[in-house]
Design an enzyme around this catalytic site. Structure first.
Site, PDB file in Angstrom:
ATOM      1  N   ASN A 198      24.615  27.345  -1.745  1.00 36.51           N
ATOM      2  CA  ASN A 198      25.666  28.382  -1.735  1.00 36.51           C
ATOM      3  C   ASN A 198      25.677  29.222  -0.449  1.00 36.51           C
ATOM      4  OD1 ASN A 198      27.394  28.763  -4.402  1.00 36.51           O
ATOM      5  ND2 ASN A 198      25.394  27.946  -4.979  1.00 36.51           N
ATOM      6  N   HIS A 221      20.205  26.323   1.725  1.00 33.02           N
ATOM      7  CA  HIS A 221      20.646  26.731   0.384  1.00 33.02           C
ATOM      8  C   HIS A 221      22.097  26.308   0.198  1.00 33.02           C
ATOM      9  CE1 HIS A 221      17.206  29.540  -0.192  1.00 33.02           C
ATOM     10  NE2 HIS A 221      17.296  29.686   1.110  1.00 33.02           N
ATOM     11  N   THR A 260      19.855  27.068  -6.812  1.00 34.14           N
ATOM     12  CA  THR A 260      19.373  27.709  -8.032  1.00 34.14           C
ATOM     13  C   THR A 260      20.236  27.256  -9.209  1.00 34.14           C
ATOM     14  OG1 THR A 260      19.167  29.641  -6.567  1.00 34.14           O
ATOM     15  CG2 THR A 260      18.633  29.971  -8.901  1.00 34.14           C
ATOM     16  N   LYS A 282      22.182  27.426 -12.470  1.00 32.12           N
ATOM     17  CA  LYS A 282      22.695  28.664 -13.067  1.00 32.12           C
ATOM     18  C   LYS A 282      23.238  28.455 -14.469  1.00 32.12           C
ATOM     19  CE  LYS A 282      23.799  30.156  -8.427  1.00 32.12           C
ATOM     20  NZ  LYS A 282      23.288  28.963  -7.749  1.00 32.12           N
ATOM     21  N   GLU A 300       9.189  37.384   4.096  1.00 33.67           N
ATOM     22  CA  GLU A 300      10.464  37.830   4.682  1.00 33.67           C
ATOM     23  C   GLU A 300      10.469  39.339   4.830  1.00 33.67           C
ATOM     24  OE1 GLU A 300      13.528  35.797   2.229  1.00 33.67           O
ATOM     25  OE2 GLU A 300      14.704  35.768   4.083  1.00 33.67           O
TER      26      GLU A 300
HETATM   27  C1  LIG Z   1      18.508  34.904   4.116  1.00 36.10           C
HETATM   28  N1  LIG Z   1      17.290  34.538   3.501  1.00 36.10           N
HETATM   29  C2  LIG Z   1      17.113  34.208   2.187  1.00 36.10           C
HETATM   30  N2  LIG Z   1      15.995  34.674   1.587  1.00 36.10           N
HETATM   31  C3  LIG Z   1      15.762  34.452   0.276  1.00 36.10           C
HETATM   32  N3  LIG Z   1      16.603  33.744  -0.505  1.00 36.10           N
HETATM   33  C4  LIG Z   1      17.717  33.257   0.040  1.00 36.10           C
HETATM   34  C5  LIG Z   1      18.021  33.442   1.413  1.00 36.10           C
HETATM   35  N4  LIG Z   1      19.174  32.817   1.664  1.00 36.10           N
HETATM   36  C6  LIG Z   1      19.577  32.256   0.476  1.00 36.10           C
HETATM   37  N5  LIG Z   1      18.707  32.547  -0.502  1.00 36.10           N
HETATM   38  C7  LIG Z   1      18.773  32.196  -1.935  1.00 36.10           C
HETATM   39  O1  LIG Z   1      19.715  31.147  -2.112  1.00 36.10           O
HETATM   40  C8  LIG Z   1      20.763  31.557  -3.010  1.00 36.10           C
HETATM   41  C9  LIG Z   1      22.082  30.942  -2.592  1.00 36.10           C
HETATM   42  O2  LIG Z   1      22.079  29.545  -2.805  1.00 36.10           O
HETATM   43  P1  LIG Z   1      22.106  28.854  -4.257  1.00 36.10           P
HETATM   44  O3  LIG Z   1      22.931  29.720  -5.164  1.00 36.10           O
HETATM   45  O4  LIG Z   1      20.665  28.756  -4.707  1.00 36.10           O
HETATM   46  O5  LIG Z   1      22.726  27.521  -4.007  1.00 36.10           O
HETATM   47  C10 LIG Z   1      20.750  33.080  -2.895  1.00 36.10           C
HETATM   48  O6  LIG Z   1      21.330  33.674  -4.041  1.00 36.10           O
HETATM   49  C11 LIG Z   1      19.262  33.371  -2.752  1.00 36.10           C
HETATM   50  O7  LIG Z   1      18.621  33.349  -4.017  1.00 36.10           O
HETATM   51 ZN   LIG Z   2      16.030  30.513   2.650  1.00 38.81          ZN
END
Ligand SMILES: CNc1ncnc2c1ncn2[C@@H]1O[C@H](COP(=O)(O)O)[C@@H](O)[C@H]1O
Ligand SMILES: [Zn+2]
Length: 365
Positions: free
Chosen positions: A20, A18, A101, A103, A229
């Site tokens: 962020n 991810h 995501t 935004k 999860e």
């Molecule tokens: C730890 N396990 C996890 N489970 C579920 N969703 C997760 C996550 N880790 C990250 N994210 C998802 O990724 C977003 C941050 O990156 P972006 O803003 O999209 O770049 C988080 O806000 C969440 O929606």
């Molecule tokens: Zn993840």
């Protein structure tokens, strides 16, 4: 070569990262200090939150809300994208699918589309490695791969293939999810290859996202889902019945869910440190990696959020090797097998096979 160096030298494929969640601590602290000086946040309150190590799954989502306050402008999105790609390339990740995501933030004049444009700008500004990206040359050949950036002359030889996945956050409505899918379709010629469903697993209902995911699937986008999860057998079965191309985590599965997953042979993105630090799995000895590996179930080792969990993909491979008693040859094969599960096309797969073939000897295998 030390053990740690060997895992850095191993060519790797990252399929679950991810944007962020993959920001350097030093960058987060710098951004927090800036906002502190502007009086938007209190730096001394935020610093320990950024530097904290172990966090429950719920605390992780609180941290993401803070990170999103720090990164919500186009310039910062561009910067973190550049740094994330450079960090992965520095540890020999040769193919990277970044998910994020899109935004909307009216106060910054940000739409989902302009957010993604800022991400693309970040890819273009990478300077330490050639970023091989889909390049919309013309309508007839929209998936042509090309170098998108201008790496500095001494780093031109090194390359990383990058593709993008757009995430739907479980807080979103059906309409917002659909907007993300439409944006992904509009951006296919710019290297968007799929859709991810993520966010706090105790929020939102599968039925809310299903129409957008079905639409994405019929349009030929590849789909990966955060699945299991938290314990939720009904949702896990519905997600598996949907038959995504991959799933992430698969932590809280019961016998029936394992049976279905194995019979459908859906590849699993395994994020060891993320599962342990959030206490989703209590220790590595009971992690499902071992059983899935034994059954030769398709698996790929990933970081999830290397910034939030203070890890690297090389460390994850190193850790899996020691925890599950796997040899360097096993780890090389595991890394190479990940090529089969990427969402990019066969041309990219062939190029990645060549990269692995050419490094095999150098790694002493
Ligand atoms: C730890 N396990 C996890 N489970 C579920 N969703 C997760 C996550 N880790 C990250 N994210 C998802 O990724 C977003 C941050 O990156 P972006 O803003 O999209 O770049 C988080 O806000 C969440 O929606
Ligand atoms: Zn993840």
């Amino acid at each position: 070569m030390t053990e740690a160096d060997w895992f850095v030298a191993l060519p790797k494929v990252e399929l679950h990262a991810h944007l962020n969640g993959s920001i350097r601590d030093s960058t987060l602290l710098e951004l927090a200090r800036d906002l502190g000086e502007k009086g938007i946040i209190v730096f001394s309150d935020v610093e320990p939150v950024i530097l904290k190590d172990d966090r429950s799954l719920l605390e992780v989502f609180k941290l993401f809300d803070l990170i999103h306050i720090l990164t919500t402008d186009h310039k910062t999105v561009t910067r973190i994208t550049k740094e994330v790609v450079e960090d992965f390339a520095a540890e020999n990740v040769v193919y990277l699918e970044i998910r994020t995501t899109p935004k909307t933030n009216n106060s910054k004049g940000m739409s989902k589309q302009s957010y993604m444009e800022a991400v693309l700008e970040g890819l273009k500004s990478v300077s330490t490695v050639a970023v091989v990206f889909s390049h919309g040359v013309n309508e007839k050949n929209p998936f042509n791969s090309d170098v998108i950036n201008n790496p500095s002359s001494e780093t031109q030889e090194k390359k990383i293939f990058v593709r993008l996945l757009l995430s739907i956050d479980r807080r979103e409505t059906t309409e917002a999810a659909m907007e993300t899918v439409k944006l992904a379709l509009d951006m296919r010629h710019l290297g968007v290859v799929g859709i991810d469903l993520s966010g706090n697993p105790v929020i939102g209902k599968w039925d809310t996202f299903l129409p957008a995911l079905e639409f994405a699937k019929t349009q030929g986008l590849s789909i990966t889902l955060h699945c299991g999860e938290v314990p939720n057998p009904e949702e896990i079965h519905a997600m598996l019945d949907f038959q995504p191309r991959r799933i992430g985590h698969a932590c809280c599965f019961g016998d029936g869910e394992w049976k279905k997953l194995k019979s459908l042979n859906i590849p699993v993105e395994i994020c060891l440190t993320s599962n342990i630090k959030t206490n989703t799995i209590s220790s590595l000895d009971i992690h499902h990696f071992a059983d899935l590996y034994k059954w030769k179930h398709p698996l790929v080792i990933c970081t999830d959020d290397f910034g939030v969990f203070s890890t690297t993909l090389s460390d994850e491979y190193n850790m899996a090797s020691s925890a599950f008693g796997l040899t360097k040859r096993d780890m090389f094969e595991l890394s190479r097998n990940a090529i089969d599960f990427i969402f990019a096309d066969d041309g990219v797969k062939r190029e990645l096979q060549e990269i692995f073939a050419s490094t095999e000897r150098k790694l002493g295998l």
